[in-house]
Design a protein around this motif. Structure first.
Motif, PDB file in Angstrom:
ATOM      1  N   PRO A   1       0.837  -1.275  -0.131  1.00  0.00           N
ATOM      2  CA  PRO A   1       0.111  -0.063   0.054  1.00  0.00           C
ATOM      3  C   PRO A   1       0.980   1.212   0.049  1.00  0.00           C
ATOM      4  CG  PRO A   1      -0.948  -1.412   1.676  1.00  0.00           C
ATOM      5  CD  PRO A   1       0.412  -2.171   1.115  1.00  0.00           C
ATOM      6  N   ALA A   2       0.396   2.345  -0.616  1.00  0.00           N
ATOM      7  CA  ALA A   2       1.247   3.572  -1.042  1.00  0.00           C
ATOM      8  C   ALA A   2       1.703   4.221   0.418  1.00  0.00           C
ATOM      9  CB  ALA A   2       0.148   4.439  -1.627  1.00  0.00           C
ATOM     10  N   THR A   3       0.946   4.268   1.390  1.00  0.00           N
ATOM     11  CA  THR A   3       1.387   4.893   2.730  1.00  0.00           C
ATOM     12  C   THR A   3       2.325   3.916   3.317  1.00  0.00           C
ATOM     13  OG1 THR A   3      -0.872   6.097   3.147  1.00  0.00           O
ATOM     14  CG2 THR A   3       0.518   5.406   4.992  1.00  0.00           C
ATOM     15  N   LEU A   4       2.340   2.656   3.296  1.00  0.00           N
ATOM     16  CA  LEU A   4       3.309   1.665   3.846  1.00  0.00           C
ATOM     17  C   LEU A   4       4.522   1.840   3.155  1.00  0.00           C
ATOM     18  CD1 LEU A   4       1.268  -1.485   4.742  1.00  0.00           C
ATOM     19  CD2 LEU A   4       2.380   0.382   6.387  1.00  0.00           C
ATOM     20  N   ALA A   5       4.372   1.880   1.609  1.00  0.00           N
ATOM     21  CA  ALA A   5       5.660   2.193   0.895  1.00  0.00           C
ATOM     22  C   ALA A   5       6.493   3.322   1.142  1.00  0.00           C
ATOM     23  CB  ALA A   5       5.177   2.118  -0.809  1.00  0.00           C
ATOM     24  N   GLY A   6       5.630   4.487   1.373  1.00  0.00           N
ATOM     25  CA  GLY A   6       6.153   5.936   1.784  1.00  0.00           C
ATOM     26  C   GLY A   6       6.973   5.915   2.926  1.00  0.00           C
ATOM     27  N   THR A   7       6.318   5.220   4.199  1.00  0.00           N
ATOM     28  CA  THR A   7       6.771   4.842   5.329  1.00  0.00           C
ATOM     29  C   THR A   7       7.978   4.106   5.226  1.00  0.00           C
ATOM     30  OG1 THR A   7       4.542   5.190   6.100  1.00  0.00           O
ATOM     31  CG2 THR A   7       6.479   4.072   7.548  1.00  0.00           C
ATOM     32  N   ALA A   8       8.116   3.069   4.593  1.00  0.00           N
ATOM     33  CA  ALA A   8       9.231   2.120   4.305  1.00  0.00           C
ATOM     34  C   ALA A   8      10.468   3.022   3.852  1.00  0.00           C
ATOM     35  CB  ALA A   8       9.161   1.107   3.475  1.00  0.00           C
ATOM     36  N   ILE A   9      10.432   3.904   2.835  1.00  0.00           N
ATOM     37  CA  ILE A   9      11.263   4.803   2.324  1.00  0.00           C
ATOM     38  C   ILE A   9      11.752   6.012   3.445  1.00  0.00           C
ATOM     39  CG2 ILE A   9      11.976   6.651   0.682  1.00  0.00           C
ATOM     40  CD1 ILE A   9       9.911   5.333  -1.190  1.00  0.00           C
ATOM     41  N   LEU A  10      10.665   6.231   4.149  1.00  0.00           N
ATOM     42  CA  LEU A  10      11.265   7.351   5.309  1.00  0.00           C
ATOM     43  C   LEU A  10      12.244   6.441   6.335  1.00  0.00           C
ATOM     44  CD1 LEU A  10      10.838  10.042   6.480  1.00  0.00           C
ATOM     45  CD2 LEU A  10       8.822   9.246   7.684  1.00  0.00           C
ATOM     46  N   ILE A  11      11.795   5.346   6.540  1.00  0.00           N
ATOM     47  CA  ILE A  11      12.578   4.516   7.530  1.00  0.00           C
ATOM     48  C   ILE A  11      14.195   4.400   7.191  1.00  0.00           C
ATOM     49  CG2 ILE A  11      13.135   2.171   8.651  1.00  0.00           C
ATOM     50  CD1 ILE A  11      10.067   2.074   8.719  1.00  0.00           C
ATOM     51  N   GLY A  12      14.292   4.114   5.733  1.00  0.00           N
ATOM     52  CA  GLY A  12      15.466   4.231   5.241  1.00  0.00           C
ATOM     53  C   GLY A  12      16.385   5.283   5.656  1.00  0.00           C
ATOM     54  N   LYS A  13      15.643   6.635   5.314  1.00  0.00           N
ATOM     55  CA  LYS A  13      16.329   7.758   5.433  1.00  0.00           C
ATOM     56  C   LYS A  13      16.623   7.991   7.234  1.00  0.00           C
ATOM     57  CE  LYS A  13      16.044   8.038   1.375  1.00  0.00           C
ATOM     58  NZ  LYS A  13      17.209   7.856   0.846  1.00  0.00           N
TER      59      LYS A  13
END
Length: 453
Positions: A44-56
């Motif tokens: 899901p888009a929100t989880l995808a965006g959150t996964a990218i944020l965690i990488g940062k």
């Protein structure tokens, strides 16, 4: 090679090619990672965006550490070059792994995989890119020669962007037929090819460039004091904040263009549009160099990003009415604005490093470039998170015709949201203080200090 000498074409080419791979990494993250996670891996888009944020958030630790350690590295090959030589091959494998669909049905486990895979890729990339970037102020002290050096870098960086944006789906299509419901194998192949290119360009830069003599005075501060000192550098803060805001805007735009051409402008070739955008950006780079010599780096940067903001607003208000030719013309103008974000920040950041050295007499290029690279990644992460939230808010559903509501959400991302970050960045950038006169005063101060040592 004396660091104060005019750089040879060979050095500029050798150093510049390293940024082909560097920008290729950022391009495939900005253009394709969000789409891969939502439409191929089915996150899901929100989880995808959150996964990218965690990488940062991981980068918030690894970027400063890599910069700090590269400042203190001592080898016969120099401080910086061993880092990107050793990390080159691991980077190729990490990028391949990132774009390999694990086929995990459980959404929570898939989210954990996405966060871990992206964190791994970012960490290895940090070991290549931060030491590479930190070489810029060490290779030449000339105000204008740095702009020229970064012109070569940015020419290669646009080639990396051209490959990442224009060749990606062609590579996917070699393995996965166009229109296939499952593009998993194609994206893995794309990741492997691009990861290999990143590794090769880093190795070329290692052999092509020789570092200047190591400074006698080693930064003995601990990592926390080093970064606190860097963040007290007012000129650096006044370019770092706009840089992050611009990166959010550019990433929102570039990542949304895939959705824009898939669901809004379906009659227009995205491959051609991206080629036009990036060729325009590359062709406009010499113009930006010339304008910076006449009007100054800050003013040229502000002018370019203001122009870019105007273009994306035109896309929002009139883009759906344009035919394919009108869309391609819009991409030409967008490329002119984009070229400012390629050339100007990389010619400005070394001047802030010199400001720090003039004030404190300590060389800590790695610290500054650690923060700088983290700013890029933070901008991309915040953009990904924002995109995920807005796409979900406007009811985006992958792989189906979109509703008027979801199309409006896509158009908002392409236009007003992107422009908002460009305008905000320009407001802060207007206060940046180092022009040619101020830089010459810094160099006089540095030469007086160095002459006494």
């Amino acid at each position: 090679m004396a660091s104060n000498d005019k750089l040879s074409i060979g050095v500029k080419l050798g150093y510049g090619v390293g940024d082909l791979g560097g920008n290729l990494f950022f391009t495939i993250i900005a253009f394709w990672l969000m789409f891969f996670l939502t439409d191929v891996a089915k996150l899901p888009a929100t989880l995808a965006g959150t996964a990218i944020l965690i990488g940062k958030l991981v980068d918030a630790v690894t970027d400063p550490v890599a910069g700090y350690l590269s400042d203190r590295t001592r080898t016969r090959w120099g401080r910086r070059r061993p880092w990107f030589f050793i990390a080159a091959i691991p980077l190729a494998f990490a990028v391949t792994f990132l774009f390999t669909n694990p086929r995990i049905a459980d959404q929570n486990l898939l989210f954990i995989w996405a966060a871990l895979a992206y964190s791994l890729a970012c960490t290895v990339y940090t070991c290549v890119n931060i030491p590479y970037n930190a070489l810029t102020p060490e290779l030449t002290k000339s105000y204008n020669e740095r702009t020229s050096l970064n012109g070569f870098r940015n020419a290669f960086s646009v080639v990396g962007t051209l490959l990442g944006a224009g060749l990606a789906m062609t590579l996917v299509g070699i393995v996965t037929p166009e229109g296939s419901a499952d593009q998993t194998a194609g994206f893995t192949f794309m990741g492997a090819v691009f990861g290999g290119i990143m590794a090769v360009t880093a190795i070329i830069a290692f052999f092509a460039v020789k570092e200047p003599p190591l400074p006698e005075k080693v930064n003995s501060e601990n990592i926390f004091k080093s970064y606190i000192a860097a963040l007290k550098n007012k000129p650096f803060k006044l370019i770092l904040v706009p840089w992050i805001l611009f990166m959010i805007g550019v990433t929102v735009l570039t990542a949304t263009l895939k959705y824009y051409f898939d669901y809004v402008k379906m009659d227009v070739s995205m491959d051609i549009a991206m080629l036009v955008l990036l060729v325009s950006a590359m062709g406009s780079m010499p113009l930006m160099v010339l304008l910076s010599k006449k009007f100054g780096k800050r003013n040229t940067y502000i002018g370019g990003m203001s122009f870019f903001a105007a273009v994306v607003l035109v896309m929002f208000f009139f883009g759906r009415q344009f035919n394919d030719i009108g869309t391609y013309i819009t991409m030409v103008f967008a490329g002119i604005g984009l070229s400012a974000n390629y050339v100007m920040p990389w010619s400005i950041i070394p001047d802030t490093v010199e400001h720090d050295y003039a004030e404190h007499g300590i060389r800590r290029e790695g610290v500054f470039y650690g923060l700088w690279t983290f700013g890029i990644k933070l901008g991309q992460a915040l953009a990904g998170f924002l995109m995920g939230v807005i796409l979900d808010l406007f009811k985006y559903v992958p792989n189906v015709p979109q509703s008027d509501t979801s199309i409006f959400g896509i158009m908002l991302l392409v236009g007003p949201v992107t422009a908002l970050f460009f305008v905000a960045g320009n407001i802060v950038l207007a206060f940046y203080p180092i022009d040619k006169k101020a830089y010459d005063e810094l160099r006089t101060k540095i030469e007086a200090r160095d002459g006494k040592q």
